[in-house]
Design a protein around this motif. Structure first.
Motif, PDB file in Angstrom:
ATOM      1  N   ASP A  61       6.907   2.539  20.296  1.00  0.00           N
ATOM      2  CA  ASP A  61       6.258   3.678  19.646  1.00  0.00           C
ATOM      3  C   ASP A  61       4.738   3.533  19.682  1.00  0.00           C
ATOM      4  O   ASP A  61       4.211   2.432  19.544  1.00  0.00           O
ATOM      5  N   GLN A  62       4.061   4.657  19.824  1.00  0.00           N
ATOM      6  CA  GLN A  62       2.606   4.640  19.809  1.00  0.00           C
ATOM      7  C   GLN A  62       2.101   4.583  18.366  1.00  0.00           C
ATOM      8  O   GLN A  62       2.689   5.167  17.455  1.00  0.00           O
ATOM      9  N   LEU A  63       1.013   3.854  18.159  1.00  0.00           N
ATOM     10  CA  LEU A  63       0.368   3.825  16.847  1.00  0.00           C
ATOM     11  C   LEU A  63      -0.230   5.193  16.539  1.00  0.00           C
ATOM     12  O   LEU A  63      -0.936   5.775  17.370  1.00  0.00           O
ATOM     13  N   THR A  64       0.039   5.698  15.334  1.00  0.00           N
ATOM     14  CA  THR A  64      -0.551   6.964  14.901  1.00  0.00           C
ATOM     15  C   THR A  64      -1.009   6.839  13.453  1.00  0.00           C
ATOM     16  O   THR A  64      -0.779   5.820  12.784  1.00  0.00           O
ATOM     17  N   ALA A  65      -1.609   7.903  12.972  1.00  0.00           N
ATOM     18  CA  ALA A  65      -2.069   7.944  11.592  1.00  0.00           C
ATOM     19  C   ALA A  65      -0.921   7.743  10.605  1.00  0.00           C
ATOM     20  O   ALA A  65      -1.121   7.213   9.501  1.00  0.00           O
ATOM     21  N   GLU A  66       0.286   8.151  10.971  1.00  0.00           N
ATOM     22  CA  GLU A  66       1.456   7.971  10.100  1.00  0.00           C
ATOM     23  C   GLU A  66       1.664   6.496   9.758  1.00  0.00           C
ATOM     24  O   GLU A  66       2.026   6.144   8.629  1.00  0.00           O
ATOM     25  N   ASP A  67       1.445   5.629  10.745  1.00  0.00           N
ATOM     26  CA  ASP A  67       1.657   4.199  10.527  1.00  0.00           C
ATOM     27  C   ASP A  67       0.602   3.614   9.605  1.00  0.00           C
ATOM     28  O   ASP A  67       0.905   2.756   8.763  1.00  0.00           O
ATOM     29  N   VAL A  68      -0.631   4.073   9.737  1.00  0.00           N
ATOM     30  CA  VAL A  68      -1.703   3.591   8.866  1.00  0.00           C
ATOM     31  C   VAL A  68      -1.456   4.044   7.429  1.00  0.00           C
ATOM     32  O   VAL A  68      -1.579   3.268   6.482  1.00  0.00           O
ATOM     33  N   LYS A  69      -1.088   5.303   7.275  1.00  0.00           N
ATOM     34  CA  LYS A  69      -0.768   5.830   5.938  1.00  0.00           C
ATOM     35  C   LYS A  69       0.377   5.029   5.320  1.00  0.00           C
ATOM     36  O   LYS A  69       0.301   4.587   4.162  1.00  0.00           O
ATOM     37  N   PHE A  70       1.434   4.800   6.090  1.00  0.00           N
ATOM     38  CA  PHE A  70       2.596   4.070   5.580  1.00  0.00           C
ATOM     39  C   PHE A  70       2.218   2.641   5.183  1.00  0.00           C
ATOM     40  O   PHE A  70       2.626   2.149   4.128  1.00  0.00           O
ATOM     41  N   SER A  71       1.427   1.973   6.013  1.00  0.00           N
ATOM     42  CA  SER A  71       1.053   0.585   5.752  1.00  0.00           C
ATOM     43  C   SER A  71       0.244   0.464   4.468  1.00  0.00           C
ATOM     44  O   SER A  71       0.542  -0.364   3.598  1.00  0.00           O
ATOM     45  N   ILE A  72      -0.801   1.274   4.352  1.00  0.00           N
ATOM     46  CA  ILE A  72      -1.669   1.179   3.177  1.00  0.00           C
ATOM     47  C   ILE A  72      -0.914   1.567   1.914  1.00  0.00           C
ATOM     48  O   ILE A  72      -0.989   0.874   0.888  1.00  0.00           O
ATOM     49  N   GLU A  73      -0.155   2.638   1.959  1.00  0.00           N
ATOM     50  CA  GLU A  73       0.530   3.110   0.759  1.00  0.00           C
ATOM     51  C   GLU A  73       1.671   2.183   0.359  1.00  0.00           C
ATOM     52  O   GLU A  73       1.988   2.062  -0.830  1.00  0.00           O
ATOM     53  N   ARG A  74       2.257   1.483   1.328  1.00  0.00           N
ATOM     54  CA  ARG A  74       3.253   0.457   0.975  1.00  0.00           C
ATOM     55  C   ARG A  74       2.582  -0.682   0.226  1.00  0.00           C
ATOM     56  O   ARG A  74       3.118  -1.196  -0.764  1.00  0.00           O
ATOM     57  N   MET A  75       1.393  -1.092   0.681  1.00  0.00           N
ATOM     58  CA  MET A  75       0.699  -2.198   0.027  1.00  0.00           C
ATOM     59  C   MET A  75       0.234  -1.829  -1.372  1.00  0.00           C
ATOM     60  O   MET A  75       0.301  -2.636  -2.298  1.00  0.00           O
ATOM     61  N   VAL A 124      -3.537   7.882   1.240  1.00  0.00           N
ATOM     62  CA  VAL A 124      -4.107   8.153   2.559  1.00  0.00           C
ATOM     63  C   VAL A 124      -3.745   9.569   2.973  1.00  0.00           C
ATOM     64  O   VAL A 124      -2.576   9.968   2.893  1.00  0.00           O
ATOM     65  N   ASP A 125      -4.733  10.323   3.396  1.00  0.00           N
ATOM     66  CA  ASP A 125      -4.498  11.659   3.943  1.00  0.00           C
ATOM     67  C   ASP A 125      -4.586  11.601   5.456  1.00  0.00           C
ATOM     68  O   ASP A 125      -5.494  10.971   6.022  1.00  0.00           O
ATOM     69  N   ILE A 126      -3.642  12.244   6.133  1.00  0.00           N
ATOM     70  CA  ILE A 126      -3.672  12.324   7.591  1.00  0.00           C
ATOM     71  C   ILE A 126      -4.469  13.564   7.992  1.00  0.00           C
ATOM     72  O   ILE A 126      -4.094  14.694   7.658  1.00  0.00           O
ATOM     73  N   LEU A 127      -5.588  13.345   8.667  1.00  0.00           N
ATOM     74  CA  LEU A 127      -6.432  14.475   9.094  1.00  0.00           C
ATOM     75  C   LEU A 127      -5.997  14.994  10.457  1.00  0.00           C
ATOM     76  O   LEU A 127      -6.073  16.189  10.724  1.00  0.00           O
ATOM     77  N   GLN A 174     -11.675  -6.573   3.064  1.00  0.00           N
ATOM     78  CA  GLN A 174     -10.262  -6.659   2.688  1.00  0.00           C
ATOM     79  C   GLN A 174      -9.364  -6.109   3.796  1.00  0.00           C
ATOM     80  O   GLN A 174      -8.318  -6.682   4.113  1.00  0.00           O
ATOM     81  N   LEU A 175      -9.769  -4.987   4.383  1.00  0.00           N
ATOM     82  CA  LEU A 175      -8.939  -4.360   5.410  1.00  0.00           C
ATOM     83  C   LEU A 175      -8.824  -5.211   6.673  1.00  0.00           C
ATOM     84  O   LEU A 175      -7.892  -5.039   7.456  1.00  0.00           O
ATOM     85  N   ALA A 176      -9.746  -6.157   6.845  1.00  0.00           N
ATOM     86  CA  ALA A 176      -9.618  -7.084   7.971  1.00  0.00           C
ATOM     87  C   ALA A 176      -8.361  -7.940   7.828  1.00  0.00           C
ATOM     88  O   ALA A 176      -7.887  -8.528   8.802  1.00  0.00           O
ATOM     89  N   GLY A 177      -7.814  -7.992   6.617  1.00  0.00           N
ATOM     90  CA  GLY A 177      -6.611  -8.777   6.384  1.00  0.00           C
ATOM     91  C   GLY A 177      -5.354  -7.954   6.183  1.00  0.00           C
ATOM     92  O   GLY A 177      -4.300  -8.507   5.841  1.00  0.00           O
ATOM     93  N   LEU A 178      -5.429  -6.634   6.379  1.00  0.00           N
ATOM     94  CA  LEU A 178      -4.247  -5.779   6.197  1.00  0.00           C
ATOM     95  C   LEU A 178      -3.676  -5.393   7.559  1.00  0.00           C
ATOM     96  O   LEU A 178      -4.256  -4.585   8.284  1.00  0.00           O
ATOM     97  N   MET A 179      -2.559  -5.984   7.908  1.00  0.00           N
ATOM     98  CA  MET A 179      -1.934  -5.712   9.200  1.00  0.00           C
ATOM     99  C   MET A 179      -1.203  -4.377   9.159  1.00  0.00           C
ATOM    100  O   MET A 179      -0.543  -4.044   8.174  1.00  0.00           O
ATOM    101  N   ILE A 180      -1.318  -3.627  10.241  1.00  0.00           N
ATOM    102  CA  ILE A 180      -0.726  -2.290  10.312  1.00  0.00           C
ATOM    103  C   ILE A 180       0.681  -2.381  10.902  1.00  0.00           C
ATOM    104  O   ILE A 180       0.885  -2.917  11.996  1.00  0.00           O
ATOM    105  N   ILE A 181       1.646  -1.870  10.153  1.00  0.00           N
ATOM    106  CA  ILE A 181       3.049  -1.936  10.564  1.00  0.00           C
ATOM    107  C   ILE A 181       3.540  -0.550  10.973  1.00  0.00           C
ATOM    108  O   ILE A 181       2.901   0.470  10.679  1.00  0.00           O
ATOM    109  N   SER A 182       4.668  -0.521  11.650  1.00  0.00           N
ATOM    110  CA  SER A 182       5.226   0.725  12.153  1.00  0.00           C
ATOM    111  C   SER A 182       6.145   1.377  11.123  1.00  0.00           C
ATOM    112  O   SER A 182       7.125   0.761  10.681  1.00  0.00           O
TER     113      SER A 182
END
Length: 483
Positions: free
Chosen positions: A76-90, A111-114, A133-141
């Motif tokens: 799967d390609q990385l998209t804004a959905e994955d970033v939103k999911f990762s941050i909001e899960r944390m 997180v809002d998807i623009l 801090q975000l340098a330590g937050l890994m982005i998941i699918s």
């Protein structure tokens, strides 16, 4: 023949869920599999990574523009959905107790998807450290997580990083990875990458000499001269963001006595075990944060080793005839950890304190940390990769927090730490952190020991540069041109 590279650390991963742990050893495995929005380069500067650029829209809004060529290992390609999911899960409050790093990110709310490759992160307060801090937050699918479920996700990671997960042999303490030939950043020189848990320094050294290990962390300083006599080996080192300390349960029947805590601190000769156990590879600390970080008050010096004062304080505390306390120590997680603990026990014996040293495998030790089960004292490290006191003061000294296993709380310290975390005025923050250090020194919920100087043993067929943030990026390890 594939270019195989074996990295030996003192312990195995505790999980392969990048959110559910707080150990550098686990991060070093997952950093090969996952990417973050931003990262620190070798000079510790924050640079773009999955986010190619960002804009501060207001003190509570940050927009990230994502790269469009990052693909997860499952396709799967990385998209804004994955970033939103990762941050909001944390940042989900329901996950705070399960995710030790959650306190780092609690300024973010949603997180809002623009558009497909643009997100807006919303904050409940200004956060002067959010990029660090975000340098330590890994982005998941999002799709991968939802398709396989959380339990399997914690054992079979799939990221956008330079190496793909193959197998985790938990019984052997080994994680097997392979090069991601489609990595957006190019192909690594290493084709097959393995992480081995090797608790004992002597075994890590033997593996280096025999050629079965190519890089070892937690290199015993006493072996430096021995290893460098081999033409195929070298040693790399750097001052570290890792600090070593003795955490104290200030609610314990005996250790709630602040005067006793000061007696213990004055009875420890930090320089002695830095010289004898670490052969100079360490620096005494004046508090819970290393001196290279922002806002550390250098006018406050490390706690003085003064056995006579320690004896006076012990008498004042009501223990003129001595007292017995316990220190729990991991076996092999930190350089010379149990040896240093034994040295401390010998020192404290001289002033009338009997220190019981309880050495434990890392697994049970860190489980007790997570479960808040330390009844007396524990020996551990803190790797603050943000270069800011906020990382420690808000997460370690305000209860409840996953990283505050003994439930220490001081109302004024909490106020100061919180105020500093809300301010973008750096001069004001320096003043506040000076006060925070003074409170820490008075209360002593930790006994600060030393800043680490990290050493790594390396097979010289490879090029490796030690990083101050303790992280290992195998993508940056290259084959020597002389080979």
């Amino acid at each position: 023949m594939s270019e195989k590279f074996v990295i030996a650390q003192g312990t195995d991963a505790s999980t392969l869920d990048p959110f559910a742990h707080s150990e550098t050893t686990t991060s070093n495995i997952l950093l090969q599999v996952y990417d973050s929005l931003v990262k620190r380069n070798e000079d510790m500067e924050i640079v773009p990574h999955l986010a190619v650029e960002w804009e501060q829209k207001s003190s509570k809004e940050l927009v990230f523009h994502l790269r469009q060529d990052a693909v997860f290992h499952h396709g799967d390609q990385l998209t804004a959905e994955d970033v939103k999911f990762s941050i909001e899960r944390m940042v989900d409050p329901a996950n705070e107790e399960r995710f030790p790093p959650s306190g780092r990110f609690n300024s973010m709310t949603s997180v809002d998807i623009l558009d497909k490759y643009t997100v807006k992160v919303n904050f409940n307060r200004p956060d002067p450290n959010i990029l660090a801090q975000l340098a330590g937050l890994m982005i998941i699918s999002k799709g991968y997580f939802e398709s396989i479920g959380e339990e399997r996700f914690s054992k079979e990671p799939s990221g956008t990083g330079p190496f793909k997960f193959k197998q985790w042999d938990r019984e052997a303490g080994k994680v097997y990875l392979e090069r991601n030939v489609d990595y957006w950043g190019g192909k690594a020189d290493i084709e097959v990458l393995e992480f081995h848990a090797v608790p004992h320094g002597s075994d890590r050294i033997a593996g280096l000499i025999e050629g079965n290990i190519h890089l070892t962390a937690n290199f015993p300083p006493s072996e430096q001269e021995n290893v460098q006599q081999y033409e195929h080996l070298t040693v790399a080192g750097t001052p570290s963001v890792g600090v070593i300390y003795m955490g104290i349960n200030t609610n314990h029947e005996i250790l709630k006595n602040k005067t006793l805590r000061h007696a213990i601190a004055h009875g420890i000769d930090v320089n002695k075990f830095i010289d004898e156990e670490l052969l100079g590879c360490g620096y005494p600390l004046n508090g819970p944060v290393y001196p290279q970080a922002f806002g550390v008050d250098q006018d406050q010096k490390p706690i003085e080793f003064n056995p006579e004062k320690a004896k006076e304080l012990l008498k004042e505390a009501g223990y003129e005839n001595g007292v017995k306390v316990k220190l729990e120590v991991p076996d092999g997680r930190f350089t010379q950890d149990k040896e240093i603990a034994w040295s401390i026990a010998e020192q404290l014996k001289e002033i009338g304190i009997e220190l019981e040293v309880d050495v434990q495998p890392w697994g049970p030790f860190i489980s007790r940390f997570r479960d808040h089960k330390y009844d007396q004292m524990y020996y551990v490290g803190w790797g603050n990769f943000t270069f800011d006191p906020d990382e420690v003061y808000r997460n370690a000294f305000i209860h409840p927090k996953p990283w505050n296993p003994t439930h220490f709380h001081h109302e004024r310290l909490a106020e100061v730490a919180t105020e500093a975390s809300l301010s973008l005025d750096q001069d004001k923050r320096k003043t506040l952190y000076s006060e925070a250090l003074s409170i820490f020194r008075d209360e002593l919920p930790w006994i600060p020991l030393f800043q680490q100087f990290d050493l790594y043993g390396l097979n010289s067929a490879w090029n490796f540069k030690a990083r101050m943030d303790e992280f290992i990026y195998a993508f940056d390890i290259t084959k020597s041109k002389t080979e």
